[in-house]
Design a protein around this motif. Structure first.
Motif, mmCIF file in Angstrom:
data_model
loop_
_atom_site.group_PDB
_atom_site.id
_atom_site.type_symbol
_atom_site.label_atom_id
_atom_site.label_comp_id
_atom_site.label_asym_id
_atom_site.label_seq_id
_atom_site.Cartn_x
_atom_site.Cartn_y
_atom_site.Cartn_z
ATOM 1 N N VAL A 1 3.332 7.186 -1.307
ATOM 2 C CA VAL A 1 3.582 5.847 -1.845
ATOM 3 C C VAL A 1 4.544 5.113 -0.911
ATOM 4 O O VAL A 1 5.563 5.663 -0.498
ATOM 5 N N ALA A 2 4.200 3.872 -0.614
ATOM 6 C CA ALA A 2 5.039 3.035 0.239
ATOM 7 C C ALA A 2 5.883 2.110 -0.622
ATOM 8 O O ALA A 2 5.378 1.490 -1.567
ATOM 9 N N THR A 3 7.174 2.041 -0.307
ATOM 10 C CA THR A 3 8.055 1.039 -0.898
ATOM 11 C C THR A 3 8.619 0.230 0.256
ATOM 12 O O THR A 3 8.676 0.700 1.392
ATOM 13 N N SER A 4 9.022 -1.005 -0.024
ATOM 14 C CA SER A 4 9.552 -1.827 1.062
ATOM 15 C C SER A 4 10.883 -2.446 0.658
ATOM 16 O O SER A 4 11.190 -2.605 -0.523
ATOM 17 N N TYR A 5 11.655 -2.766 1.676
ATOM 18 C CA TYR A 5 12.971 -3.350 1.502
ATOM 19 C C TYR A 5 13.084 -4.505 2.482
ATOM 20 O O TYR A 5 12.815 -4.347 3.670
#
Length: 166
Positions: free
Chosen positions: A33-37
């Motif tokens: 799973v990719a999360t972004s900031y």
């Protein structure tokens, strides 16, 4: 002293789930799973987006649900715990990897492309799943107003004597 090992991730799958089965027949599903900031560069002032990838493992019935309904690009909410494991790579070097062991999962977004009916609207989208084998039975609904006894009228205290003995 008490401690807490809890992780919450909301992001998108980077690839289709990988499903395997143990000799006992229990399913194991792994997803990335990719999360972004988003942040602003202090020197240039331009907006930067940093993407972080998370390995998540599901077991049992939860793994079967992941394999059936999630695919690359699906949005998902996952609750779980961190677990670090040690392994030896092909060159004989010992390495460590930290994974998320999922305990709860909720599918986010519409059902299109998630194995459901494409005609569903967003009001019927998503689903929440636990790794627990079963949930307690729901409480029965309270009786309808027609089934309740009629309330008693409030007592009329104005006709009582004021000769109270205490």
């Amino acid at each position: 002293m008490a401690s807490v090992n809890k992780v919450i991730i909301v992001g998108n799958l980077g690839r289709d789930p990988e499903i395997r089965y143990m000799p006992s027949g229990d399913a194991i599903a792994n997803i990335a799973v990719a999360t972004s900031y988003k942040s602003k560069d202090r020197n240039t002032g331009e907006q930067k987006e940093l993407t972080e990838w998370h390995r998540i493992s599901f077991f049992g019935r939860l793994a079967e649900i992941v394999g059936q309904y999630l695919k690359k690009g699906s949005s998902v909410y996952v609750e779980g715990r961190l677990q670090t494991r040690k392994y030896t790579d092909k060159d004989g070097v010992e390495k460590y990897a930290t994974d998320i062991i999922a305990e709860n999962m909720q599918m986010l977004g519409g059902r299109q492309g998630m194995g459901g009916d494409g005609g569903m609207d967003d009001a019927n989208s998503g689903g929440s799943y636990d790794s627990a084998p079963s949930r307690p039975a729901p409480r029965p609904a309270p009786p309808t107003p027609a089934a309740r006894p009629a309330p008693k009228p409030a007592p009329n205290f104005s006709d009582m004597d004021d000769d109270i003995p205490f």
